[in-house]
Design an enzyme around this catalytic site. Structure first.
Site, PDB file in Angstrom:
ATOM      1  N   HIS A 105      -7.324   5.801   1.395  1.00  0.00           N
ATOM      2  CA  HIS A 105      -8.178   5.611   2.568  1.00  0.00           C
ATOM      3  C   HIS A 105      -7.319   5.546   3.821  1.00  0.00           C
ATOM      4  CE1 HIS A 105      -6.787   1.590   1.504  1.00  0.00           C
ATOM      5  NE2 HIS A 105      -7.083   1.192   2.733  1.00  0.00           N
ATOM      6  N   GLU A 112     -11.443  -0.446  -1.483  1.00  0.00           N
ATOM      7  CA  GLU A 112     -12.425  -1.154  -2.304  1.00  0.00           C
ATOM      8  C   GLU A 112     -13.463  -0.199  -2.888  1.00  0.00           C
ATOM      9  OE1 GLU A 112     -12.319  -5.257   0.367  1.00  0.00           O
ATOM     10  OE2 GLU A 112     -13.783  -3.699   0.792  1.00  0.00           O
ATOM     11  N   THR A 152     -12.436 -10.653  -3.559  1.00  0.00           N
ATOM     12  CA  THR A 152     -12.023 -11.326  -2.337  1.00  0.00           C
ATOM     13  C   THR A 152     -12.890 -12.552  -2.049  1.00  0.00           C
ATOM     14  OG1 THR A 152     -13.499  -9.968  -0.987  1.00  0.00           O
ATOM     15  CG2 THR A 152     -11.268  -9.137  -1.340  1.00  0.00           C
ATOM     16  N   ARG A 189      -1.780 -12.461   4.488  1.00  0.00           N
ATOM     17  CA  ARG A 189      -0.761 -11.475   4.269  1.00  0.00           C
ATOM     18  C   ARG A 189       0.521 -12.006   4.837  1.00  0.00           C
ATOM     19  NH1 ARG A 189      -1.301  -5.950   4.157  1.00  0.00           N
ATOM     20  NH2 ARG A 189      -3.554  -6.103   4.519  1.00  0.00           N
ATOM     21  N   LYS A 195      -3.745  -2.922 -24.330  1.00  0.00           N
ATOM     22  CA  LYS A 195      -2.874  -2.513 -25.425  1.00  0.00           C
ATOM     23  C   LYS A 195      -1.898  -3.625 -25.784  1.00  0.00           C
ATOM     24  CE  LYS A 195      -3.212   2.376 -24.227  1.00  0.00           C
ATOM     25  NZ  LYS A 195      -2.490   3.593 -23.781  1.00  0.00           N
ATOM     26  N   GLU A 232      -8.055 -12.434  -4.104  1.00  0.00           N
ATOM     27  CA  GLU A 232      -7.281 -12.579  -2.877  1.00  0.00           C
ATOM     28  C   GLU A 232      -8.184 -13.200  -1.824  1.00  0.00           C
ATOM     29  OE1 GLU A 232      -7.655  -8.261  -0.739  1.00  0.00           O
ATOM     30  OE2 GLU A 232      -6.438  -8.366  -2.558  1.00  0.00           O
ATOM     31  N   ASN A 233      -7.576 -13.763  -0.790  1.00  0.00           N
ATOM     32  CA  ASN A 233      -8.367 -14.331   0.300  1.00  0.00           C
ATOM     33  C   ASN A 233      -8.854 -13.218   1.217  1.00  0.00           C
ATOM     34  OD1 ASN A 233      -5.413 -14.410   0.632  1.00  0.00           O
ATOM     35  ND2 ASN A 233      -5.845 -15.000   2.745  1.00  0.00           N
ATOM     36  N   ALA A 234     -10.034 -13.406   1.770  1.00  0.00           N
ATOM     37  CA  ALA A 234     -10.622 -12.391   2.647  1.00  0.00           C
ATOM     38  C   ALA A 234     -10.111 -12.513   4.073  1.00  0.00           C
ATOM     39  CB  ALA A 234     -12.151 -12.513   2.632  1.00  0.00           C
ATOM     40  N   LEU A 235      -9.831 -13.748   4.515  1.00  0.00           N
ATOM     41  CA  LEU A 235      -9.370 -13.999   5.879  1.00  0.00           C
ATOM     42  C   LEU A 235      -8.068 -14.784   5.837  1.00  0.00           C
ATOM     43  CD1 LEU A 235     -12.789 -15.072   7.420  1.00  0.00           C
ATOM     44  CD2 LEU A 235     -11.704 -12.825   7.594  1.00  0.00           C
ATOM     45  N   HIS A 289     -20.972 -11.410   1.225  1.00  0.00           N
ATOM     46  CA  HIS A 289     -21.678 -12.659   0.947  1.00  0.00           C
ATOM     47  C   HIS A 289     -22.834 -12.925   1.903  1.00  0.00           C
ATOM     48  CE1 HIS A 289     -19.483 -14.253   4.408  1.00  0.00           C
ATOM     49  NE2 HIS A 289     -18.378 -13.737   3.877  1.00  0.00           N
ATOM     50  N   ASP A 304      -6.737  -4.802  10.713  1.00  0.00           N
ATOM     51  CA  ASP A 304      -5.925  -3.593  10.837  1.00  0.00           C
ATOM     52  C   ASP A 304      -5.171  -3.613  12.168  1.00  0.00           C
ATOM     53  OD1 ASP A 304      -6.968  -2.818   8.456  1.00  0.00           O
ATOM     54  OD2 ASP A 304      -8.220  -1.203   9.241  1.00  0.00           O
ATOM     55  N   ASP A 317       0.847  -1.193   0.000  1.00  0.00           N
ATOM     56  CA  ASP A 317       0.000   0.000   0.000  1.00  0.00           C
ATOM     57  C   ASP A 317       0.878   1.237   0.000  1.00  0.00           C
ATOM     58  OD1 ASP A 317      -3.027  -0.819   0.685  1.00  0.00           O
ATOM     59  OD2 ASP A 317      -1.669  -2.154   1.761  1.00  0.00           O
TER      60      ASP A 317
END
Length: 580
Positions: free
Chosen positions: A159, A252, A447, A524, A360, A488-491, A405, A167, A119
């Site tokens: 953000h 997001e 995700t 991560r 392109k 990517e994985n959410a958890l 979801h 976090d 980031d």
């Protein structure tokens, strides 16, 4: 909720003969056997015993259940990136603990991870004054990544960080922005109680010059132009392979409809976030154009953050969400979201003008050779060409969508509606977003590809969640317009069951066109991932995503033929006579 861990071994005291007879079991490699992995310059030592998962394993039986798996050897190559920790760069824009990072990157490189994601925090780089940028820590980081021959996915993070799941650091918006917010709090998203969400700026000021003479999108544009100029050498060398453009909370494209720091808890439906004066003015204008001035308001019966759909007049079956007014409001609410993405991506194309993006590349490389529409997924297997390999040194824009979801199995899809995805049961809310991304040839990053609907139902059946159905809908919405799809994985995910679910979504087995993900980013990099058990599972996952074979694949066995009566007869017991 996370999927059940593959390494949730059974305590010795609870192992019974019946449980072992009813399930296939496999022994876990011991720490002595897997304390290191082979690297290009000799063995690399892995961490042992410092994390919670390893400590638990030391006390339990070294057996784990086998899971039937598909052989992905020879399947398309899907690049693997790993997200760097949120605090890789500190608030002074200095690289935190570079030596530790070097050791971790060395290990990732040893198993052929393709790159890392980082980031670039707006709140760090432009912290003190408008257009005063400090990129120093990122320069050092990018040089280290390039020295390892790894690629970079860079997120333009407009953000704040802090207050959401996962976090562990606090990075606010730039100080000069928060100063403006003190006198004009309507620059932030606002709920019906008037509470401001300071995680990101309201899309209502995209065209309002309230940021010391600039609009919000002009601020984003200037930031991206500065980044492009500052890191030109990393673009030219191909080290930077993708720019993910942050478009809302958590980076997001969505409204901040379910903020944990304001009391939201799963599986609450969330709240609409359109009560700042700029968005309300937009809503009132849209109502006037439609000829119904009274519609220039947000719903007053949509519940609160932790309401359930059937307990609200707006989201219940047959509720106001499907009335003339409800359809008008939801169309406007979702259009604001899509228009914001459209504006920022258009300026991103200008900011990085002159650097080719994926679309392109396809036109330049393939249109002279192939006829018809250039389809990213089809070309990836045509005549042996590996499009993904050709794209490795090319820049790709990405946009991230969140996997909302819960309440997916209801008619209204309430949690998606409050987030801005107009995806009720009689409407496809993701096709318009995919069409907008197609105009800018941007990739869609989605995700929750590791989640299983059955696990969600077992953990919280009242939420009527369906992550598998949602993933399938979103991926196909993107593939239908032939844009690259990453995920990517959410958890946090360390288990083989979760990895197998990701693989299944990454490379659908029965798809006649051979569609597959363009990349996968793992969430991560952390100490637990570096523990030997977890890391060896991750290495195995990387190989399978790359289309390589693995030695311990557990493919379903062919059923054996029944034994003949003669073979099944037990031998007669030998009788020993006394005295003989």
């Amino acid at each position: 909720m996370a999927t059940t861990s593959y390494f949730s071994s059974i305590l010795l005291s609870s192992v019974t003969s019946s449980s072992l007879n009813s399930t296939h079991w496999k022994r876990v490699i011991s720490p002595v056997e897997c304390g290191s992995i082979s690297g290009r310059n000799g063995p690399i030592r892995l961490k042992t015993g410092s994390g919670s998962s390893t400590r638990r394993l030391a006390k339990v039986a070294e057996i784990i259940p086998e899971i039937p798996e598909r052989d992905y050897a020879g399947t398309p190559y899907v690049p693997i990136y790993v997200m760097l920790p949120l605090n890789t760069i500190d608030m002074n824009c200095e690289l935190v603990n570079p030596q530790n990072l070097i050791e971790q990157l060395k290990i990732l490189k040893s198993i052929n991870v393709d790159g890392v994601m980082v980031d670039c925090w707006w709140g760090i780089v432009e912290a003190l004054a408008p257009q005063k940028y400090n990129w120093s820590g990122y320069k050092e980081l990018f040089q280290i990544v390039r020295d390892f021959g790894l690629k970079l996915q860079v997120v333009m993070s407009f953000h704040a960080c802090g207050g959401n799941v996962g976090d562990d650091v606090n990075i606010p918006l730039p100080h000069w922005i928060t100063e403006i917010g003190q006198t004009n709090p309507d620059i932030y998203f606002t709920d019906k109680e008037g509470k401001r969400n300071t995680e990101s700026l309201s899309w209502g000021i995209d065209k309002e010059r309230v940021l010391r003479g600039r609009t919000a999108v002009e601020v984003y544009y200037d930031y991206m132009r500065s980044f492009r100029a500052e890191f030109n050498e990393f673009f030219e060398s191909g080290t930077i392979s993708e720019i993910e453009v942050g478009l809302g909370p958590c980076g997001e494209l969505r409204y901040p409809s379910y903020p944990a720091n304001q009391g939201w808890k799963y599986p609450g439906i969330g709240e609409f976030q359109c009560y700042d004066k700029y968005l309300m003015k937009s809503l009132q204008k849209a109502a006037e154009v439609r000829g119904h001035v009274s519609w220039g308001r947000a719903p007053d019966n949509s519940g609160s953050y932790n309401s359930w759909p059937h307990k609200t007049g707006f989201f219940r079956d047959g509720g106001d969400y499907d009335s003339y007014y409800g359809r008008f409001f939801l169309n406007w609410y979702s259009k604001v979201l899509i228009d914001h993405g459209d504006r920022v991506l258009a300026l991103a194309n200008q900011a990085f003008e002159g650097f080719p993006i994926a679309a392109k590349v396809r036109k330049q490389c393939f249109r002279p050779c192939f006829t018809g529409i250039c389809d990213f997924n089809v070309l990836s297997t045509v005549e042996g060409w590996n499009v993904l390999s050709l794209l490795k040194s090319r820049l790709l824009f990405g946009v991230q969508l969140s996997g909302i979801h819960w309440w997916y199995k209801t008619a209204s899809h309430a949690a998606e509606l409050t987030a801005g995805f107009y995806n009720s049961s009689n409407r496809d809310g993701y096709a318009p977003i995919a069409a907008m991304l197609k105009q800018h040839e941007a990739a869609l990053n989605f995700t929750c590809v590791e989640l299983r609907t059955m696990d969600q139902h077992e953990s919280y059946p009242e939420a009527l969640a369906d992550p598998e159905g949602l993933v399938w809908q979103v991926l196909n919405a993107a593939w239908d317009v032939s844009i690259p799809v990453a995920s990517e994985n959410a958890l946090t995910c360390y288990d083989r069951e979760g990895y197998n679910k990701i693989l299944k979504n990454a490379k659908p087995h029965d798809d006649p066109d051979g569609k597959h993900l363009s990349a996968f980013t793992y969430l991560r990099l952390n100490p637990d991932l570096m523990e030997e058990y977890n890391f060896l599972e991750f290495e195995r996952f990387v190989k399978r995503m790359h289309g390589e074979s693995v030695p311990d694949l557990n493919c379903p066995r062919e059923p054996s033929l029944p034994e003949s009566p003669e073979d099944s007869q037990e031998p007669e017991p030998e009788i020993k006579l006394e005295g003989v």
